[in-house]
Design a protein around this motif. Structure first.
Motif, mmCIF file in Angstrom:
data_model
loop_
_atom_site.group_PDB
_atom_site.id
_atom_site.type_symbol
_atom_site.label_atom_id
_atom_site.label_comp_id
_atom_site.label_asym_id
_atom_site.label_seq_id
_atom_site.Cartn_x
_atom_site.Cartn_y
_atom_site.Cartn_z
ATOM 1 N N ARG A 28 49.545 -7.086 33.487
ATOM 2 C CA ARG A 28 49.914 -6.854 32.094
ATOM 3 C C ARG A 28 50.964 -7.842 31.604
ATOM 4 O O ARG A 28 50.940 -8.258 30.439
ATOM 5 N N THR A 29 51.888 -8.244 32.488
ATOM 6 C CA THR A 29 53.072 -8.972 32.022
ATOM 7 C C THR A 29 53.091 -10.451 32.355
ATOM 8 O O THR A 29 53.790 -11.217 31.680
ATOM 9 N N GLU A 210 55.236 -22.593 24.566
ATOM 10 C CA GLU A 210 56.286 -21.592 24.510
ATOM 11 C C GLU A 210 55.729 -20.275 23.999
ATOM 12 O O GLU A 210 54.645 -20.224 23.391
ATOM 13 N N THR A 211 56.465 -19.205 24.287
ATOM 14 C CA THR A 211 56.100 -17.880 23.817
ATOM 15 C C THR A 211 57.381 -17.086 23.603
ATOM 16 O O THR A 211 58.462 -17.513 24.019
ATOM 17 N N THR A 212 57.272 -15.956 22.933
ATOM 18 C CA THR A 212 58.444 -15.129 22.679
ATOM 19 C C THR A 212 58.364 -13.844 23.499
ATOM 20 O O THR A 212 57.273 -13.331 23.773
ATOM 21 N N TYR A 213 59.530 -13.351 23.889
ATOM 22 C CA TYR A 213 59.639 -12.092 24.614
ATOM 23 C C TYR A 213 60.627 -11.178 23.903
ATOM 24 O O TYR A 213 61.710 -11.611 23.502
ATOM 25 N N THR A 214 60.268 -9.930 23.769
ATOM 26 C CA THR A 214 61.252 -8.916 23.420
ATOM 27 C C THR A 214 62.007 -8.533 24.690
ATOM 28 O O THR A 214 61.589 -8.884 25.811
ATOM 29 N N ARG A 215 63.086 -7.821 24.517
ATOM 30 C CA ARG A 215 63.839 -7.340 25.682
ATOM 31 C C ARG A 215 62.931 -6.540 26.617
ATOM 32 O O ARG A 215 62.894 -6.781 27.827
ATOM 33 N N ASP A 216 62.187 -5.590 26.059
ATOM 34 C CA ASP A 216 61.357 -4.727 26.894
ATOM 35 C C ASP A 216 60.258 -5.508 27.604
ATOM 36 O O ASP A 216 59.944 -5.242 28.772
ATOM 37 N N TRP A 218 60.289 -8.665 28.535
ATOM 38 C CA TRP A 218 60.809 -9.486 29.629
ATOM 39 C C TRP A 218 61.221 -8.619 30.820
ATOM 40 O O TRP A 218 60.944 -8.960 31.974
ATOM 41 N N LEU A 219 61.857 -7.485 30.551
ATOM 42 C CA LEU A 219 62.253 -6.598 31.648
ATOM 43 C C LEU A 219 61.036 -5.993 32.338
ATOM 44 O O LEU A 219 61.098 -5.650 33.522
ATOM 45 N N ASP A 220 59.939 -5.876 31.609
ATOM 46 C CA ASP A 220 58.703 -5.381 32.217
ATOM 47 C C ASP A 220 58.142 -6.397 33.206
ATOM 48 O O ASP A 220 57.583 -6.030 34.242
ATOM 49 N N GLN A 221 58.300 -7.688 32.896
ATOM 50 C CA GLN A 221 57.758 -8.717 33.787
ATOM 51 C C GLN A 221 58.649 -8.981 34.999
ATOM 52 O O GLN A 221 58.143 -9.271 36.094
ATOM 53 N N VAL A 247 69.928 -10.114 26.965
ATOM 54 C CA VAL A 247 68.925 -10.255 25.900
ATOM 55 C C VAL A 247 69.374 -9.485 24.653
ATOM 56 O O VAL A 247 69.202 -9.956 23.523
ATOM 57 N N ASP A 248 69.966 -8.326 24.855
ATOM 58 C CA ASP A 248 70.492 -7.574 23.709
ATOM 59 C C ASP A 248 71.512 -8.401 22.939
ATOM 60 O O ASP A 248 71.529 -8.398 21.695
#
Length: 275
Positions: A28-29, A210-216, A218-221, A247-248
């Protein structure tokens, strides 16, 4: 980077076979590969539907991209949990290390390895690729090299060094050092290719994206990475808390730059003769 390239990553079988602990999360990640790379590999194959052998196919991320581009694909994967997941998503996968895998007379137009060739003995792997490639076929090994923002990388390194002080992973590498580390893997792969009787000269490809990650996201990966798959749950939680805070502080998301590096060589129609 899973290990210091100088430490022969293919000998670290424990880490190599730890990714299946959460195959669904891994699939998924984990980032996909750039379309430009997939297209170039497919064009290097023969005919309208090239046959691709995906070495270390994992959950079938690259395999599904090849299949979507019109290829027939077979995966070889040492972790049965990962292979089972790939099969559930329609990718035929056989459980074995590439070095020990029995091709049973089958031949392919492309032997590919995404994020996996460092787990293969570079000399034995290249020799096996010669055996299973049709003349004119191509070996392509490739990696996604991430460049996280400095604040995210620093937060990860600080907490990781606390919870895993004896790790062989260089978590303080700068983006240039990380890319140079993958360059060392490409060099080792090229040496294996040159040692095999049957390849032309290896060449390197590079793709920047490049790609973008939300906090959730990135922490999922993060728990799927080799640096964390063998840590205790409490240690993983410490890493995630520290990186999440970083990240926050950046507003809850960030842009990740990736460089996809590849090494490729063509199976020559006439094997080289010894001097």
């Amino acid at each position: 980077m899973p290990t210091d390239p100088g430490n022969a990553p293919h000998r670290h079988r424990g880490m190599a076979e730890s990714f299946g602990v959460d195959a669904e999360r891994y699939d998924r990640t984990r980032p996909r590969y750039p379309d430009a790379l997939v297209d170039r590999i497919v064009r290097a194959g023969h005919g309208s539907r090239p046959a691709v052998l995906d070495v270390g196919c994992g959950t079938g991320i690259a395999a599904r991209q090849f299949r979507a581009a019109g290829c027939s694909v077979l995966g070889v994967e040492p972790d049965g949990r990962m292979a089972d997941f790939a099969r559930r998503l329609g990718v035929p996968a056989e459980v074995a290390t590439f070095e020990a895998w029995d091709p049973a007379g089958r031949e392919f137009d492309v032997v590919a390895a995404g994020q996996a060739w460092h787990w293969v003995d570079p000399v034995a792997g290249a020799a096996k690729a010669v055996r299973v490639l049709r003349p004119g076929g191509r070996l392509v090994v490739f990696w996604n090299v991430p460049e996280p923002p400095p604040a995210v990388a620093r937060a990860f390194a600080d907490v990781y060094e606390r919870v895993a002080p004896d790790s062989p992973v260089d978590v303080r590498a700068t983006p240039k050092q990380a890319l140079d580390g993958y360059g060392s893997l490409l060099t080792k792969a090229a040496e294996g290719i040159r040692a095999a009787d049957g390849f032309g000269l290896p060449e390197r490809w590079r793709f920047d994206w490049e790609t973008t990650y939300t906090r959730d996201a990135w922490l999922d990966q993060l728990p799927t990475q080799g640096t964390l798959t063998r840590l205790a749950p409490d240690d993983v939680s410490q890493v995630l808390d520290a990186v999440g805070a970083a990240v926050d502080a950046m507003g809850g998301g960030f842009t990740m730059r990736y460089t996809t590096v590849a090494l490729t060589a063509q199976r020559v129609r006439t094997a080289r003769r010894p001097d």
